[in-house]
Write an enzyme that holds these catalytic residues in place. Structure first.
Site, PDB file in Angstrom:
ATOM      1  N   LYS A  50       0.836  -1.398  -0.165  1.00  0.00           N
ATOM      2  CA  LYS A  50      -0.051  -0.162   0.015  1.00  0.00           C
ATOM      3  C   LYS A  50       0.945   1.008  -0.004  1.00  0.00           C
ATOM      4  O   LYS A  50       0.506   2.152  -0.589  1.00  0.00           O
ATOM      5  CB  LYS A  50      -1.063   0.083   1.099  1.00  0.00           C
ATOM      6  CG  LYS A  50      -2.276  -0.370   0.912  1.00  0.00           C
ATOM      7  CD  LYS A  50      -2.415  -1.980   0.856  1.00  0.00           C
ATOM      8  CE  LYS A  50      -2.090  -2.624  -0.564  1.00  0.00           C
ATOM      9  NZ  LYS A  50      -2.215  -4.102  -0.308  1.00  0.00           N
ATOM     10  N   GLY A 187      -0.502 -10.331  -7.940  1.00  0.00           N
ATOM     11  CA  GLY A 187      -0.010  -9.954  -9.226  1.00  0.00           C
ATOM     12  C   GLY A 187      -0.642  -8.608  -9.830  1.00  0.00           C
ATOM     13  O   GLY A 187       0.112  -8.050 -10.260  1.00  0.00           O
ATOM     14  N   HIS A 441     -23.632  13.212   2.157  1.00  0.00           N
ATOM     15  CA  HIS A 441     -23.777  13.671   0.918  1.00  0.00           C
ATOM     16  C   HIS A 441     -22.782  14.889   0.825  1.00  0.00           C
ATOM     17  O   HIS A 441     -22.772  15.799   1.618  1.00  0.00           O
ATOM     18  CB  HIS A 441     -25.065  14.171   0.306  1.00  0.00           C
ATOM     19  CG  HIS A 441     -25.175  14.773  -1.097  1.00  0.00           C
ATOM     20  ND1 HIS A 441     -24.940  13.937  -1.931  1.00  0.00           N
ATOM     21  CD2 HIS A 441     -25.235  16.144  -1.639  1.00  0.00           C
ATOM     22  CE1 HIS A 441     -24.862  14.752  -3.164  1.00  0.00           C
ATOM     23  NE2 HIS A 441     -24.878  16.079  -2.637  1.00  0.00           N
TER      24      HIS A 441
HETATM   25  P1  NAI Z   1      -4.217 -15.730  -5.813  1.00  0.00           P
HETATM   26  O1  NAI Z   1      -4.506 -17.503  -5.363  1.00  0.00           O
HETATM   27  O2  NAI Z   1      -4.952 -14.705  -5.427  1.00  0.00           O
HETATM   28  O3  NAI Z   1      -3.954 -15.773  -7.403  1.00  0.00           O
HETATM   29  C1  NAI Z   1      -2.941 -16.597  -7.890  1.00  0.00           C
HETATM   30  C2  NAI Z   1      -3.552 -16.683  -9.523  1.00  0.00           C
HETATM   31  O4  NAI Z   1      -2.353 -17.449 -10.200  1.00  0.00           O
HETATM   32  C3  NAI Z   1      -4.676 -17.400  -9.817  1.00  0.00           C
HETATM   33  O5  NAI Z   1      -5.487 -16.382 -10.604  1.00  0.00           O
HETATM   34  C4  NAI Z   1      -4.313 -18.548 -10.546  1.00  0.00           C
HETATM   35  O6  NAI Z   1      -5.154 -18.917 -11.443  1.00  0.00           O
HETATM   36  C5  NAI Z   1      -2.936 -17.972 -11.272  1.00  0.00           C
HETATM   37  N1  NAI Z   1      -1.944 -19.074 -11.414  1.00  0.00           N
HETATM   38  C6  NAI Z   1      -1.840 -20.154 -10.865  1.00  0.00           C
HETATM   39  N2  NAI Z   1      -0.726 -20.795 -11.505  1.00  0.00           N
HETATM   40  C7  NAI Z   1      -0.336 -20.351 -12.595  1.00  0.00           C
HETATM   41  C8  NAI Z   1       0.534 -20.480 -13.666  1.00  0.00           C
HETATM   42  N3  NAI Z   1       1.257 -21.469 -13.655  1.00  0.00           N
HETATM   43  N4  NAI Z   1       0.433 -19.854 -14.743  1.00  0.00           N
HETATM   44  C9  NAI Z   1      -0.361 -18.635 -14.784  1.00  0.00           C
HETATM   45  N5  NAI Z   1      -1.247 -18.439 -13.974  1.00  0.00           N
HETATM   46  C10 NAI Z   1      -1.290 -19.194 -12.769  1.00  0.00           C
HETATM   47  O7  NAI Z   1      -2.703 -15.472  -5.045  1.00  0.00           O
HETATM   48  P2  NAI Z   1      -1.927 -14.376  -5.014  1.00  0.00           P
HETATM   49  O8  NAI Z   1      -2.162 -13.144  -5.841  1.00  0.00           O
HETATM   50  O9  NAI Z   1      -0.677 -14.794  -4.916  1.00  0.00           O
HETATM   51  O10 NAI Z   1      -2.519 -14.123  -3.347  1.00  0.00           O
HETATM   52  C11 NAI Z   1      -2.348 -14.838  -2.217  1.00  0.00           C
HETATM   53  C12 NAI Z   1      -3.042 -14.685  -1.131  1.00  0.00           C
HETATM   54  O11 NAI Z   1      -2.845 -13.072  -0.463  1.00  0.00           O
HETATM   55  C13 NAI Z   1      -4.695 -14.440  -1.509  1.00  0.00           C
HETATM   56  O12 NAI Z   1      -5.383 -15.128  -0.758  1.00  0.00           O
HETATM   57  C14 NAI Z   1      -5.013 -12.899  -1.377  1.00  0.00           C
HETATM   58  O13 NAI Z   1      -6.161 -12.822  -0.771  1.00  0.00           O
HETATM   59  C15 NAI Z   1      -3.869 -12.563  -0.494  1.00  0.00           C
HETATM   60  N6  NAI Z   1      -3.598 -11.151  -0.487  1.00  0.00           N
HETATM   61  C16 NAI Z   1      -4.588 -10.180  -0.256  1.00  0.00           C
HETATM   62  C17 NAI Z   1      -4.213  -8.801  -0.638  1.00  0.00           C
HETATM   63  C18 NAI Z   1      -5.487  -7.593  -0.389  1.00  0.00           C
HETATM   64  O14 NAI Z   1      -6.380  -8.166   0.338  1.00  0.00           O
HETATM   65  N7  NAI Z   1      -5.381  -6.572  -1.004  1.00  0.00           N
HETATM   66  C19 NAI Z   1      -3.129  -8.298  -1.189  1.00  0.00           C
HETATM   67  C20 NAI Z   1      -1.997  -9.367  -1.633  1.00  0.00           C
HETATM   68  C21 NAI Z   1      -2.507 -10.710  -0.991  1.00  0.00           C
END
Ligand code: NAI
Length: 454
Positions: A50, A187, A441
């Protein structure tokens, strides 16, 4: 051997909050942490990202977007190394705050790797040559990035060309070509910042939509807005090999080559359960995470698990609540998790937020639903501050009960507004009551009222 009422293993959001709450309740509390308190959230997740994204947002305005509002700035520059330095200061301040709070609340903090075993008197926590006895244990060891077994990835991690969300936050220079694998929350947020900071960003995602399990409509707008800013997406694509700073990507039966300076792996996170002795206790796990019930209890009496380690929602705000639930159950107050309205946010411009069920999830339950969706351009404040845009507020309504069961917002301040809807969903507030309440508002929040009346 010093005796404790509760020992907490892991000092992230679940762990430090559990230790604070347990101490406040008068329990003799030990927190064991092998690195720094604050966990991923403070040290390499929510807060550092952030901080970067806010600098990115300011630069976006200064370098061009401000023109729309009659504000220009000569020679605007983003000094990434200064952004990283500021991020370090923010982390230090917050980690210092957590340490001070634990001290003030008289929780003992021990910095070491913990192992666990069960004896007749209770759990024995070993840290280096010290042993502590605890009546109950809260496991809060969090999660770590998944490293997929794609050929060349391990070698790339060793030579520094392949990064996880941990290492990328410390880069001193902005990579010219950045390829991001995974268009989930991490990502997308990384893509947003590094694109503003000057990288040419390409995202490779194996699914059809970006943003993880968000509503389809929100995912479409999100991707479109990011594409307008220059981020390139390869959807329904997989990286099958990385070598010589080139990713080989399989897409529609073809193979394309994406050269990169850095490749960022954001393909999910996995629970950290490698505490020595845990397996021997016989604790149940499922898909690598500790199995817990709605009271955050594991199958072992006296052993609780809160936060990412239970694999339910890998979100700091869920971890906080789970920590409180675990502590309350330890002190004998009946408490349980309600996962019906967990909010989530993606901190892009525009922000995306959501709570409860997506339209598809609601349909899958067989519920008779009604969709109320209004454009964000109905909000005077949004237009005044951001102009006409593609954002919206979408509510999923249980037609029979006339209550909101899910919401998605794509707008400025979406992160701040979603809590109002979270309360409405969790407390099943009838639409009629929402119609009778007065919204301030001009605010973007009024969009909820517009949606309810639509
Ligand atoms: P994620 O599970 O949200 O997303 C991973 C993505 O990678 C998925 O869309 C999946 O389809 C794709 N993927 C997997 N293997 C792949 C491959 N070999 N080639 C291409 N695409 C592939 O995991 P992410 O983004 O790493 O986040 C992990 C956790 O951290 C989540 O539970 C998230 O909620 C949490 N988080 C939350 C944040 C927030 O609330 N703002 C910020 C950062 C993390």
């Amino acid at each position: 051997m010093k005796q404790y009422d509760v020992a907490v293993i892991g000092g992230g959001p679940a762990g430090y909050l559990a230790a604070e709450r347990a101490s406040e309740a008068g329990l003799c509390t030990l927190l064991v942490e092998k690195r720094e308190v604050g966990g991923v959230c403070l040290n390499e997740g929510c807060i550092p990202t952030k901080t970067l994204l806010y600098s990115g947002k300011l630069y976006e305005y200064a370098s061009g977007e401000g023109k729309t509002f009659g504000v220009t700035c000569k020679d605007a520059q983003l000094h990434h190394e200064e952004v990283v330095k500021r991020k370090e200061t923010v982390i230090k301040t917050l980690v210092g705050g957590v340490s001070a709070a634990l001290k003030r609340k008289k929780a003992d903090v021990f910095y070491a790797d913990a192992s666990i075993r069960k004896e007749t008197q209770g759990f024995v926590i070993s840290c280096e040559s010290n042993e502590f006895l605890a009546k109950t244990v809260i496991l809060a060891t969090g999660s770590e990035p998944v490293i997929p077994g794609i050929p060349g990835v391990s070698e790339g991690i060793l030579d520094g060309s392949v990064l996880t969300s941990r290492e990328i936050l410390d880069l001193k220079e902005i990579p010219k070509e950045l390829v991001i694998v995974g268009a989930g929350v991490i990502g997308i947020e990384m893509a947003a910042y590094f694109n503003i900071a000057g990288s040419r960003v390409t995202v490779v995602e194996m699914l059809e939509q970006a943003g993880g399990p968000i509503d389809k409509d929100a995912a479409e707008v999100l991707q479109k807005e990011l594409e307008k800013k220059g981020i390139r997406f390869h959807m329904k694509s997989r990286v099958c090999d990385v070598s010589n700073n080139t990713a080989l990507v399989g897409q529609d039966g073809k193979q394309i080559k994406l050269p990169y300076d850095k490749l960022l792996m954001c393909v999910g996170r996995k629970a950290v359960t490698d505490v020595p002795g845990l397996t021997e206790l016989g604790v149940y796990t499922e898909r690598g995470a500790i199995v817990t019930d709605e009271r955050c209890q594991t199958n072992i009496p006296g052993l609780y698990a809160a936060g990412d380690v239970n694999g339910k929602y890998m979100l700091a705000h869920v971890a906080y609540r789970e920590a409180e639930v675990a502590v309350n159950n330890i002190i004998g107050i009946a408490d349980w998790m309600d996962y019906s309205a967990i909010p989530g946010v993606i901190y892009t411009q525009p922000e995306v937020s959501f709570a409860g069920l997506t339209e598809q999830q609601a349909r899958d339950t067989g519920m008779d639903i009604q969709i109320k969706k209004v454009t964000i351009n109905m909000s005077g404040r949004h237009i005044a501050e951001h102009g006409m845009s593609e954002g919206f507020c979408k509510l999923v309504i249980d037609r029979k009960k006339q209550i909101i069961v899910g919401a998605s917002l794509v707008s400025a301040y979406a992160s701040e507004i979603i809590y109002a809807v979270t309360l409405m969903i969790q407390n099943k507030i009838p639409l009629e009551s929402i119609r009778r309440s007065v919204f301030p508002h001009p605010t973007v929040c009024e969009i909820i009222r517009e949606a309810v009346f639509s």
